[in-house]
Design a protein around this motif. Structure first.
Motif, PDB file in Angstrom:
ATOM      1  N   GLU A  51      62.883  32.524 -56.901  1.00  0.00           N
ATOM      2  CA  GLU A  51      61.863  33.379 -57.520  1.00  0.00           C
ATOM      3  C   GLU A  51      60.646  32.531 -57.892  1.00  0.00           C
ATOM      4  O   GLU A  51      60.775  31.433 -58.412  1.00  0.00           O
ATOM      5  CB  GLU A  51      62.430  34.020 -58.791  1.00  0.00           C
ATOM      6  N   ASN A  52      59.478  33.046 -57.601  1.00  0.00           N
ATOM      7  CA  ASN A  52      58.246  32.396 -58.055  1.00  0.00           C
ATOM      8  C   ASN A  52      57.232  33.509 -58.284  1.00  0.00           C
ATOM      9  O   ASN A  52      56.812  34.196 -57.352  1.00  0.00           O
ATOM     10  CB  ASN A  52      57.736  31.397 -57.005  1.00  0.00           C
ATOM     11  N   CYS A  83      54.379  29.561 -53.903  1.00  0.00           N
ATOM     12  CA  CYS A  83      55.137  30.812 -53.760  1.00  0.00           C
ATOM     13  C   CYS A  83      55.728  30.947 -52.355  1.00  0.00           C
ATOM     14  O   CYS A  83      56.847  31.451 -52.196  1.00  0.00           O
ATOM     15  CB  CYS A  83      54.303  32.024 -54.160  1.00  0.00           C
ATOM     16  N   VAL A  84      55.012  30.459 -51.336  1.00  0.00           N
ATOM     17  CA  VAL A  84      55.561  30.533 -49.972  1.00  0.00           C
ATOM     18  C   VAL A  84      56.745  29.560 -49.857  1.00  0.00           C
ATOM     19  O   VAL A  84      57.802  29.894 -49.314  1.00  0.00           O
ATOM     20  CB  VAL A  84      54.487  30.184 -48.908  1.00  0.00           C
ATOM     21  N   ARG A  85      56.546  28.383 -50.417  1.00  0.00           N
ATOM     22  CA  ARG A  85      57.623  27.376 -50.438  1.00  0.00           C
ATOM     23  C   ARG A  85      58.890  27.985 -51.064  1.00  0.00           C
ATOM     24  O   ARG A  85      59.977  27.923 -50.481  1.00  0.00           O
ATOM     25  CB  ARG A  85      57.126  26.180 -51.272  1.00  0.00           C
ATOM     26  N   ILE A 107      54.084  38.118 -63.891  1.00  0.00           N
ATOM     27  CA  ILE A 107      53.476  37.875 -62.580  1.00  0.00           C
ATOM     28  C   ILE A 107      52.008  37.484 -62.749  1.00  0.00           C
ATOM     29  O   ILE A 107      51.248  38.145 -63.446  1.00  0.00           O
ATOM     30  CB  ILE A 107      53.567  39.134 -61.685  1.00  0.00           C
ATOM     31  N   ASN A 108      51.663  36.357 -62.126  1.00  0.00           N
ATOM     32  CA  ASN A 108      50.271  35.901 -62.123  1.00  0.00           C
ATOM     33  C   ASN A 108      49.781  35.847 -60.697  1.00  0.00           C
ATOM     34  O   ASN A 108      50.469  35.322 -59.824  1.00  0.00           O
ATOM     35  CB  ASN A 108      50.175  34.487 -62.705  1.00  0.00           C
TER      36      ASN A 108
END
Ligand code: ATP
Length: 401
Positions: free
Chosen positions: A28-29, A19-21, A72-73
Motif C-alpha cells: 500500500e502507498n 507509488c509505482v514501485r 491519500i495525498n
C-alpha cells in the motif's frame, strides 16, 4: 476519478516514483505522485474540482498537491518546462523531458512510470531497468555522481534496504563509501540530515534503520557527540513491541515519533543537546520541552525509585508530564520493576484524577484567605487520590469535614 479527468481532457499523465514501485511490490502507498507533460497545476485544479480535498498550489513549479483527508495525498508535478519552450520537437522533447524528470531521481526502482490513461491495460515505462532491480531487490543509483549531487540519498538508500529487505548494489555501495570518505555530508545542513533521521525513525522497523544509519556513521554528521549504542537500538525495538503494553498502561494514541526523538537524544548531555537543538528547525516549544526533560530526568527517576513514595508524590511528579514523556521514562527503565509499577499505578489510577474544588469552595466555607489555602488543597488532593473522590460532591463533603 483522476482517470476520468485525464480521459475527458485528453491529458498525458503518468503515475511515477514510490507509488509505482510499491504497486509492483504489492504494498500500500497512499502518496500518489503524478507527472504530466501538460500543466500540472491546471490538472491538479481539475482533479480537485472533481474530488475535493485540500489543494495546495505551488505556482512557480506549476505543481499542485491534494490532500483527500483519507490518508491519500496526490501530488501532480509538471515535467520539465524546457519541453514547452521547444514545441517544434514535441515527440522527441516529450520523451526527453520525461527522461529529464526521471534522471534526476535517486534509484532505478523509483523511476518507473505507469501510464495512467490506460488503467484497463496498464503500461509501465521502465527506462533504467528499475523493474529488474526491483525484482532482484537491488538499490541502484542512476549515475556515479548521484551521492555528490544529493548526499541525503545515502540515508534514503539505507532506509529502503531496511524497509524492503533489499541490498545496495555493489557499485552503489562503493559510491556511498567513497562519498562518505570524501565527507560529502558535511556540505548538508544538520537540519536536512535530521529530517532524514526523522524519516528513518518513522519507519516500521526503525531500530533496523537506526542500526544501519549507525553502521554508515550517519549520526556523527549531525552532532559529533551523538552516538547510538545497543541500549538505544534496544529501546527502539521495545517501542515497536510496546504497543500491546501501551494498552495495558492505558496510554491513549500518542506520537511515537516524539518518544523516539527523546530516546535518540538520550545519550547527549544537556549542553550537547542544547548545541544540537540550536541547529535544528524544531518548534521552539518542542526544543524547550526536550531540554527540560534532559534537565529533570535524573531527579524524576530518583523520586520514582523512592521506597515509600506516596500517591501524592507520585501524582505530583508525573502530573505535569505528557504521555509521551511518561512513555519515555517507562521505556528507558522498563527493566526496573519499581519504576514500571509506579508508572503503571499513575497511568491506570491517577492520570485522570483531578481536584475539582478550588479556592472559591474554601472561601465559601468562611476560611480566611492565606497560605492555609494551599495546604488545604494539598490535603484535599491526597484525599482525592487515596479515597477515589471522583466527583465534586464527594470532594466538597470531605472538605467540609
Ligand atoms: P516514501 O515511501 O518513503 O515516501 P518515496 O520514494 O515515495 O518513498 P518521496 O520522498 O515521497 O519518496 O519522493 C517521491 C519520489 O521522488 C521518489 O520515488 C523519488 O523518485 C524522488 N525523490 C525523492 N527524494 C529524492 C532525492 N533526494 N533524490 C532524488 N530523487 C528523489
Amino acid at each position: 476519478d483522476i482517470n476520468e479527468v485525464i480521459k475527458h481532457k485528453n491529458i498525458i499523465v503518468y503515475l511515477v516514483g514510490g507509488c509505482v514501485r510499491d504497486l509492483l511490490l504489492g504494498l500500500e502507498n497512499l502518496d500518489l505522485d503524478f507527472v504530466t507533460l501538460d500543466d500540472g497545476l491546471n490538472f491538479a485544479k481539475m482533479v480537485h474540482k472533481r474530488m475535493g480535498g485540500k489543494l495546495t498550489v505551488h505556482n512557480n513549479f506549476r505543481t499542485g498537491s491534494i490532500n483527500l483527508g483519507n490518508r491519500i495525498n496526490i501530488d501532480i508535478v509538471t515535467a520539465r518546462k524546457e519541453y514547452y519552450e521547444e514545441p517544434g520537437k514535441l515527440p522527441k522533447v516529450e520523451f526527453g523531458s520525461l527522461l529529464d524528470d526521471l534522471i534526476r531521481r535517486d534509484f532505478t526502482m523509483n523511476t518507473l512510470l505507469l501510464d495512467f490513461k490506460n488503467l484497463d491495460n496498464p503500461i509501465i515505462y521502465d527506462y533504467f531497468d528499475g523493474v529488474s532491480d526491483l525484482y532482484n531487490k537491488k538499490i541502484r543509483v542512476l549515475h556515479d555522481n548521484s551521492f555528490i549531487d544529493d548526499p541525503t540519498r545515502i540515508y534514503r538508500a539505507v532506509r529502503f534496504t531496511c524497509r524492503y529487505n533489499f541490498e545496495i548494489e555493489d557499485n552503489t555501495l562503493k559510491l556511498i563509501n567513497k562519498a562518505l570518505k570524501n565527507n560529502v555530508l558535511t556540505s548538508v545542513s544538520e537540519d536536512r540530515l535530521f529530517t532524514e533521521i526523522i524519516k528513518g525513525i518513522k519507519e516500521r522497523n526503525s531500530y533496523k534503520v537506526l542500526k544501519k544509519y549507525d553502521e554508515f556513521n550517519l549520526f556523527s554528521f549531525i552532532s559529533n557527540t551523538m552516538f547510538i549504542n545497543n541500549v538505544i537500538i534496544d529501546k527502539f525495538n521495545n517501542l515497536e513491541q510496546i504497543n500491546k503494553i501501551k494498552k495495558g498502561y492505558k496510554f491513549p494514541q500518542i506520537s511515537d515519533t516524539e518518544v523516539k526523538i527523546m530516546i535518540l537524544f538520550h545519550n547527549l548531555k544537556e549542553k550537547e543537546l542544547q548545541n544540537l537543538l540550536e541547529k535544528l528547525s524544531l518548534k521552539k516549544d518542542t526544543k524547550k520541552k526536550l531540554l527540560e526533560l534532559k534537565e529533570n530526568y535524573g531527579k524524576t527517576l530518583n523520586i520514582l525509585s523512592k521506597p515509600n513514595l506516596s500517591s501524592y508524590e507520585l501524582y505530583k511528579t508525573l502530573n505535569k508530564k505528557t504521555y509521551e514523556e511518561i512513555l519515555y521514562y517507562l521505556i528507558m527503565n522498563y527493566n526496573d520493576n519499581i519504576i514500571r509499577s509506579r508508572i503503571y499505578q499513575y497511568t491506570t489510577n491517577f492520570k485522570n484524577k483531578k481536584l475539582l474544588i478550588d479556592g472559591k469552595d474554601i472561601k465559601d466555607l468562611g476560611v480566611k484567605e492565606g497560605p492555609i489555602y494551599k495546604k488545604i488543597l494539598d490535603i484535599m488532593l491526597k484525599e482525592t487520590l487515596n479515597n477515589n473522590l471522583n466527583t465534586k460532591e464527594k470532594q466538597l463533603k470531605v472538605l467540609k469535614e
